[in-house]
Design a protein around this motif. Structure first.
Motif, PDB file in Angstrom:
ATOM      1  N   HIS A  76       0.861  -1.289  -0.013  1.00 11.18           N
ATOM      2  CA  HIS A  76      -0.060  -0.083   0.078  1.00 11.18           C
ATOM      3  C   HIS A  76       1.011   1.053   0.037  1.00 11.18           C
ATOM      4  O   HIS A  76       2.129   1.314   0.565  1.00 11.18           O
ATOM      5  N   GLN A 147     -12.700   0.599  13.101  1.00 14.27           N
ATOM      6  CA  GLN A 147     -11.607   1.008  12.265  1.00 14.27           C
ATOM      7  C   GLN A 147     -10.919   2.054  12.915  1.00 14.27           C
ATOM      8  O   GLN A 147      -9.636   2.362  12.420  1.00 14.27           O
ATOM      9  N   ASP A 154      -7.536   2.188   6.652  1.00 13.40           N
ATOM     10  CA  ASP A 154      -8.896   2.633   6.262  1.00 13.40           C
ATOM     11  C   ASP A 154      -9.513   3.710   6.786  1.00 13.40           C
ATOM     12  O   ASP A 154     -10.329   4.626   6.076  1.00 13.40           O
ATOM     13  N   LEU A 157      -8.176   6.753   4.780  1.00 11.87           N
ATOM     14  CA  LEU A 157      -8.864   6.869   3.587  1.00 11.87           C
ATOM     15  C   LEU A 157      -9.954   7.314   3.761  1.00 11.87           C
ATOM     16  O   LEU A 157     -10.353   8.237   3.087  1.00 11.87           O
ATOM     17  N   ALA A 158     -11.046   7.083   4.742  1.00 17.16           N
ATOM     18  CA  ALA A 158     -12.056   7.659   5.145  1.00 17.16           C
ATOM     19  C   ALA A 158     -12.254   9.023   5.327  1.00 17.16           C
ATOM     20  O   ALA A 158     -12.826   9.872   5.022  1.00 17.16           O
ATOM     21  N   LYS A 203      -4.485   4.492   0.353  1.00 16.74           N
ATOM     22  CA  LYS A 203      -4.771   3.209  -0.473  1.00 16.74           C
ATOM     23  C   LYS A 203      -5.332   3.422  -1.651  1.00 16.74           C
ATOM     24  O   LYS A 203      -6.319   4.329  -2.088  1.00 16.74           O
ATOM     25  N   SER A 205      -7.849   2.413  -3.296  1.00 15.77           N
ATOM     26  CA  SER A 205      -9.197   2.289  -3.301  1.00 15.77           C
ATOM     27  C   SER A 205      -9.789   3.735  -3.165  1.00 15.77           C
ATOM     28  O   SER A 205     -11.004   3.904  -3.213  1.00 15.77           O
ATOM     29  N   THR A 401     -18.270   3.802  -4.090  1.00 18.69           N
ATOM     30  CA  THR A 401     -17.619   2.849  -3.405  1.00 18.69           C
ATOM     31  C   THR A 401     -17.597   1.471  -3.136  1.00 18.69           C
ATOM     32  O   THR A 401     -16.595   0.750  -3.283  1.00 18.69           O
ATOM     33  N   TYR A 416     -13.434  -2.530   3.824  1.00 16.55           N
ATOM     34  CA  TYR A 416     -13.407  -1.782   2.760  1.00 16.55           C
ATOM     35  C   TYR A 416     -14.229  -0.748   2.534  1.00 16.55           C
ATOM     36  O   TYR A 416     -14.216   0.249   1.859  1.00 16.55           O
ATOM     37  N   PRO A 419     -15.126   3.866   4.453  1.00 17.82           N
ATOM     38  CA  PRO A 419     -15.418   5.237   3.748  1.00 17.82           C
ATOM     39  C   PRO A 419     -16.784   5.653   3.443  1.00 17.82           C
ATOM     40  O   PRO A 419     -17.338   6.766   3.411  1.00 17.82           O
TER      41      PRO A 419
END
Length: 579
Positions: A76, A147, A154, A157-158, A203, A205, A401, A416, A419
């Motif tokens: 990552h 999380q 993650d 990322l969110a 990430k 994603s 998403t 995953y 977010p």
């Protein structure tokens, strides 16, 4: 208190609260930060050892502090691991230190959820208090809580994805308020590009969040192009491309600067004596490209067996959550001498819990919120079809998403979808406001039910005669029918309201004409808008929030790693797939 009280602007309590929040814009974010801090920082150091994927990211963060790069091959990008490294540098190499950055990111997400909801609901008479409900619903969600309390990527990322979306929505509102001669070249859209670049730097994603934002922006630009010259639309489209494609790419590349600087220490360089190795810039950039090829091969080819891997099709219904930690204590372990723990550098008991108890961290969303959101999606579909931009923001970003994961064959996990959790909370309050408008949604829901029932019946019949196998796509077909039926029903609802209003005008004298339909300023919904139905909205929101909070209290022990008697912990396992 009467649930309708909260939405009655004439009530003294509601009026004073609204005035306080309006006069002191910092008050709601401050109070929400305190509340989020209590939830996310409570027992943050428990469990007092590495759990789940912390084993990868904590080691990578330690490597960053030692040499500026990971000790091995990194799958990552770097941004999230640098944030964990900064947390360790500030708070120490302890369980609290590993997780503190994620908890702070979670607190920021709660505040950003309020700010985004406040903007989206600014034109609603009930927006000031509905915006407060959204972060409360978020803080009652277990996937978000777990999380934010583990040293994984993650949550970062969110954070950046939500901040980028907020910047885009704010930019859109500013542009709508400006005249053509006030049009600015550099705007909040550039800031959004920076934030989405950081999300991708956590990430890959993050590209999904950027894609959803791009779809929204394209829709906004097409809507704004009506009545304008074609070259104005092309110019704005070009500016958008620079903001949401070029800027994120440049930011993403910039996040690899420490990796390039410390290239001799990387796994890709393969230098056994980094102090004696010298690399030119071209060699470093070539190594970075080669490293990305290896990362891509890893992600495309990842097909590892894992107890908690899950089918993305089942994520919205929480089919397969993830157990981050599970611990019990036998009589033998309870009487054993403490041992040295190399992960924390301390001596600790063999057991993390008392004899007869069990501890668990179960990364599962709040069923009341996730399943309730699915029941409310016809209202968001209806709003999107009828050009309500608030509904479109929640629905499009959620779908963008989730849907791409359906065509990915690699090993995947429920977390995953972290977010989208803020969008579930925001989308729920937007849908509940629409549900509060009397007589506005009957055909929408009839269409949704019929749309889901038809493919279910058809596939069920085919399964019975052995014409098709397995139920995997039954859910997908039912979900598609649910959405399509809701869209058709929404159009029918709108036409029925138009017909009713037209009939009322024609039947009565001029003096009895109905009052104008409530239309938020700057919103092009017109007859698509529903009367506020304020007291009804309050009851729906109060009831939904009570169910979500009640479910959160029941699941709180397995979100916060609070040990209970083993049978009490097992009571949270409603389905076999949750074990």
């Amino acid at each position: 208190m009467d649930p309708g009280l909260a939405c009655d602007p004439m009530h003294p309590v509601a009026a004073r609260l609204q005035a306080a929040l309006t006069d002191r814009p910092w008050l709601a974010p401050f109070l929400l930060s305190v509340l989020a801090g209590l939830v996310l920082l409570l027992r943050l150091g428990d469990p007092g050892r590495i759990i789940f994927d912390e084993t990868y990211y904590v080691d990578d963060a330690r490597g960053y502090l030692d040499t500026g790069v990971e000790p091995g091959f990194a799958v990552h990008p770097t941004v999230g691991k640098w944030l964990i490294a900064g947390s360790i540098w500030l708070f120490g190499d302890t369980p609290f230190g590993w997780r503190a950055a994620g908890a702070v990111a979670g607190i920021a997400i709660v505040v950003l959820t309020y700010l985004l909801a406040r903007r989206l609901l600014a034109d609603s008479p009930d927006g000031w208090w509905l915006a407060l409900v959204a972060p409360v619903l978020l803080l009652a969600d277990g996937l978000f809580i777990t999380q934010a309390r583990i040293a994984m990527l993650d949550i970062f990322l969110a954070l950046f994805a939500l901040a980028g979306l907020l910047a885009l929505v704010a930019d859109r509102q500013h542009r709508r308020e400006m005249t053509e001669d006030q049009e600015q070249v550099l705007s909040l859209r550039v800031l959004a590009g920076v934030l989405f670049g950081l999300a991708i730097g956590v990430k890959w994603s993050g590209l999904l969040a950027l894609g959803g934002a791009g779809l929204l922006t394209l829709g906004w630009e097409i809507g704004a192009a009506r009545g304008r010259a074609w070259f104005v639309f092309v110019g704005r489209l070009l500016a958008t491309t620079i903001s949401l494609v070029v800027v994120p790419f440049l930011v993403y590349v910039a996040t690899w600067t420490p990796w390039l600087v410390n290239y001799a220490d990387t796994f890709t360089a393969g230098c056994e004596e980094p102090a004696s190795c010298e690399y030119r810039l071209g060699e470093r950039l070539s190594g970075l490209v080669r490293h990305h090829d290896q990362m891509l091969d890893f992600h495309l080819g990842l097909e590892a067996s894992h107890n908690y891997r899950s089918d993305p099709l089942g994520w919205p219904v929480l089919q397969r959550p993830v157990v981050y930690w599970w611990s019990t204590c036998s009589a033998e372990d309870a009487s054993a001498s403490p041992t040295f723990d190399p992960e924390t550098g301390t001596t600790r008991p063999v057991c993390d819990v008392d004899e007869g108890d069990a501890g668990e961290v179960l990364a599962i969303g709040n069923p009341a919120l996730w399943w309730g959101f699915l029941l409310l999606t016809p209202l968001l579909v209806a709003g999107t079809v009828l050009r309500d931009r608030r509904s479109a923001v929640a629905l499009v970003t959620w779908l963008a998403t989730w849907l791409p994961w359906l065509v990915v064959s690699r090993t995947a996990f429920l977390f995953y979808l972290v977010p989208v959790v803020p969008l579930l909370a925001i989308g729920a309050v937007i849908a509940l406001e629409r549900l509060g408008a009397p007589g506005a949604v009957r055909r929408t829901y009839v269409g949704a039910v019929l749309g889901a029932a038809v493919p279910l019946a058809l596939v069920g019949a085919l399964v019975l005669v052995d014409a098709v196998e397995g139920p995997r796509w039954v859910f997908g077909l039912a979900a598609a029918g649910w959405a399509i039926g809701a869209a058709v029903g929404a159009v029918a609802d709108r036409q029925a309201r138009v017909d009713d209003r037209t009939a009322a005008v024609l039947a009565g004298p001029v003096g009895d004409w109905p009052a104008p339909v409530w239309t938020p300023p700057g919103d092009e919904r017109g007859l698509d808008a529903d009367p506020p139905g304020r007291r009804t909205t309050g009851r729906w929101v109060a009831g939904f929030t009570a169910v979500v909070l009640g479910t959160a209290v029941f699941f709180a022990p397995v979100w916060l790693a609070i040990p209970l008697e083993e049978d009490a912990v097992r009571a949270r396992w409603w389905f076999d797939s949750w074990i």
